[in-house]
Enzyme design. Structure first.
Site: not given
Length: 737
Positions: A138, A202, A531
């Site tokens: 990520d 994220h 996600s």
């Protein structure tokens, strides 16, 4: 005695109602939320009008049903509404009212998703649990987050062969045992950290969902207050930073797969979309295939292009494809108009307008004519499309959701946007905001045009129970599988809407609202997407791995799929193409009874049967694999835990699936086949009884489908039941696109 019974009933209802309406307390002239309990069940058709009539008697004739915060009508009757203390006393004296009491705030579990899924914080866990390593591909990680504190962790397990790419601003610990970054483009933006540190947020978020520590009192400025945790808090995390300010490059992703496999991770979590319907041209599919051959399951996100069919971005049969479902908590933001009508939208609004009302204007009535914009553009409130002289100091009504940049730059104090769907996720904006349905937005527009001086205010966000959860998010991508029509994808669903987890507190790329001049610094954030569902799959897979360290990736995936909670095909567009086997059930998945196992040779035979040449196959496997003699191309023979059949419309169906199950439940057991099939389809299982005499014993069966279908997608199921274990596989038959 009657008094004692009533008091006890009030206490029970207070506890139950507070669970349903946790945190729902706002004020208007000293108003706060109350629960009005009305006892036994009544005719459900009349409840709304009855409650409205009661409110009008107490508050005034201007009050409508939209003022009711929540209606109870399943186990008992009553409603929740904002009242003053005097109004509450008057309500308590009305006929039919048993009691009226304040809605008190109780503590929720923040990454409530794991609690909603039924995974206890404390279970009997094996001593090898902390040996499980999850590799996260990520945007990096924020190592100082409490979610990744290594207090109580021993040094990394001996199997770990990875490294920590440390720098002056980044170090690993015994929780984050490895971290690397990959950036083949070599060109960094000023917002990028040239280290594994997360400049986005994220990566930190998904890592904490999968394996974050238990962190008490986590929230977004009070929203979702409770204990944050991952699916396997004792697992180790290995970070592979492959995403940067602009993109996630294929070259970097493959390099990360290469390293992660050699480093010794057990599970790979990659919330990144695919790029091709050819297994050989998708880096995630290729990398996941290599991982599978080394005993590593790759969990992937299904994609955010729903609700349309055939929008999946992850569909390789050797990886886990996870769709996004909701949890039983929703975040609501109220808009109160000058006529005292209240409309409820969604957002993550931490701004406090202190109950003060402001003028409200429609964006279409405030075009920036100097910049040559007209109402056809300004109605959407795009950046620079609004006239600052008309908008400054006002709340703006817009005809679509946006990030709020245009409104903020024009000087608005708040914004109301219309067009949301029931399963939309709440997001944060850089100013007070609420996202409403088209109907409610239309009512606000009518109000603006009904008075010379329209005013409104936007209240801070509150949260409460969603009794309809789980259901599939509108944005979650749907199948069918674009590469292999007769392999059902996605595999299952997991929470992906309004998930609170760790965040990069000084993220220069994406602060809480995704607007770079929003300076709020938070250690936790609430966001939505597949996600977020992907690391739930990763954490659940790691949970199984901690109990069964020798199980293959296919065995782990089978356990997750066959224990998933079935979902209603009538409630999700796309049916099984929306949710696969159902909603994930991690606690049950550690003991599934039977598994459908698949090894690398099975996948190679499958690929050969799909028409791929030996030369191309070797490009994927990286070795001298070749197609076995006699490969007949039957996808129906891949030992998958689900059944999918694509058929031309109006054709008569006749197909055979060959499967083999392995006993991992009790040594001596007898399973009976239970088939659920719609009219028009005949589904037979032979043999219909499987008798096992030992653990790890394998038995085969044949499933035959015959008949016709009368609609595009038809759902059925097979359950193997021995009285203790129910091993369920979805069956979907659909018209070829």
């Amino acid at each position: 005695m009657a008094g004692k019974t009533t008091s006890l009933l009030m206490l029970l209802l207070l506890s139950f109602a507070s669970t349903l309406l946790i945190g729902h307390s706002t004020s208007q002239n000293d108003r706060k939320a109350y629960i009005v309990y009305m006892g036994n069940k009544r005719d459900e058709v009349s409840t709304s009008s009855l409650y409205t009539s009661m409110l009008q008697d107490v508050i005034g004739s201007h009050i409508g049903p939209e003022s009711i915060l929540y209606s109870y009508k399943r186990s008992f009757h009553g409603f929740a509404v904002e009242l003053t203390e005097q109004e509450a006393q008057k309500m308590a004296g009305m006929d039919g009212v048993v009691s009226v009491f304040p809605n008190q705030k109780k503590e929720l579990h923040t990454t409530r998703s794991w609690d909603f899924l039924g995974l206890p914080k404390q279970v009997d866990r094996p001593t090898t649990e902390s040996d499980v390593i999850i590799g996260v591909f990520d945007t990096g990680i924020w190592p100082e987050s409490d979610s990744f504190n290594d207090k109580g962790f021993d040094p990394p397990p001996s199997k770990w062969k990875g490294k920590c790419q440390a720098s002056t601003n980044f170090t690993c610990n015994n929780k984050i045992i490895g971290a690397k970054y990959y950036h083949s483009a070599r060109h960094f933006q000023k917002e990028d950290f040239q280290s594994p540190r997360d400049s986005d947020g994220h990566g930190t978020h998904v890592a904490s969902i999968a394996a974050g520590n238990l962190v008490s009192k986590a929230s977004v400025q009070g929203l979702g207050l409770g204990t944050a945790r991952g699916g396997l808090p004792s697992a180790r995390i290995a970070v592979y930073k492959v995403c940067w300010y602009f993109s996630c490059d294929d070259a970097d992703i493959l390099a990360a797969f290469d390293d992660a496999i050699a480093d010794g991770v057990d599970i790979i979590s990659i919330s990144i979309g695919g790029s091709s319907d050819n297994y050989f041209m998708d880096t995630t599919a290729i990398g996941a295939f290599h991982a599978m051959r080394n005993g590593i399951l790759t969990s992937t996100s299904a994609g955010n292009q729903g609700p349309y069919l055939a929008t999946l971005s992850s569909f390789a049969p050797w990886s886990l494809s996870v769709a996004a479902s909701t949890i039983d908590r929703k975040f609501y933001t109220k808009v109160r108009l000058g006529n005292n009508k209240i409309y409820e939208g969604i957002s993550i609004n931490t701004f406090d307008l202190k109950n003060e009302s402001y003028p409200i204007i429609y964006g279409g009535d405030a075009p920036n004519k100097t910049a040559e914009y007209d109402s056809s553009i300004s109605r959407y409130c795009y950046a620079n499309s609004l006239d600052k002289n008309l908008v400054k100091g006002k709340i703006v009504l817009c005809d679509a959701e946006n990030y709020g940049v245009g409104q903020l730059l024009a000087g608005a104090v708040g914004t109301v946007m219309q067009g949301r769907h029931p399963s939309s996720g709440a997001i944060a904006f850089p100013l007070p905001a609420a996202y409403l349905s088209l109907e409610d937005g239309g009512n606000i527009y009518s109000y603006i045009n009904s008075t010379r001086s329209p005013i409104a205010t936007i209240l801070k966000t509150d949260d409460r129970k969603d009794p309809f959860a789980p259901y599939i998010a509108e944005f979650s991508s749907r199948g069918p599988n674009p590469a292999t029509h007769n392999i059902l994808k996605p595999d299952l669903a997991a929470p992906g809407v309004d998930i609170l987890a760790a965040w990069s507190p000084i993220s220069p790329i994406f602060p809480i609202s995704n607007v770079n001049f929003d300076k709020r610094a938070l250690s936790y954030n609430i966001i939505s997407g597949t996600s977020m569902s992907c690391p739930h799959g990763s954490g659940a897979a790691a949970y199984i791995k901690s109990f069964h360290p020798t199980w293959s990736p296919a065995a782990i995936k089978s356990a997750l799929m066959t224990t998933a909670v079935p979902m209603n095909p009538e409630e999700s567009s796309g049916a099984e193409f929306a949710y696969g086997a159902g909603n994930i059930n991690p606690h049950k998945s550690a003991n599934p009874g039977l598994i459908y196992d698949i090894d690398a040779l099975d996948y190679i035979a499958f690929l050969c049967g799909q028409g791929y040449s030996t030369k191309l196959l070797q490009a994927v496997t990286g070795d001298n694999s070749s197609c076995p003699k006699g490969t007949n191309g039957k996808v129906f023979d891949l030992n998958y835990p689900s059944f999918a059949l694509s058929t031309p419309s109006s054709n008569s169906i006749s197909h055979v699936f060959n499967r083999m199950v392995t006993n991992v439940g009790t040594s001596t057991s007898t399973y009976k086949a239970k088939v659920s099939a719609p009219p028009g389809l005949s589904i037979k299982v032979n043999p219909s009884v499987l008798s096992f005499t030992s653990l790890k014993q394998k038995l085969s069966f044949v499933l035959t489908i015959k008949g016709t279908i009368d609609r595009q997608i038809v759902s059925a199921s097979l359950i193997w039941d021995d009285g203790t274990f129910q091993v369920r596989s979805p069956i979907v038959v659909y018209e070829a696109f």
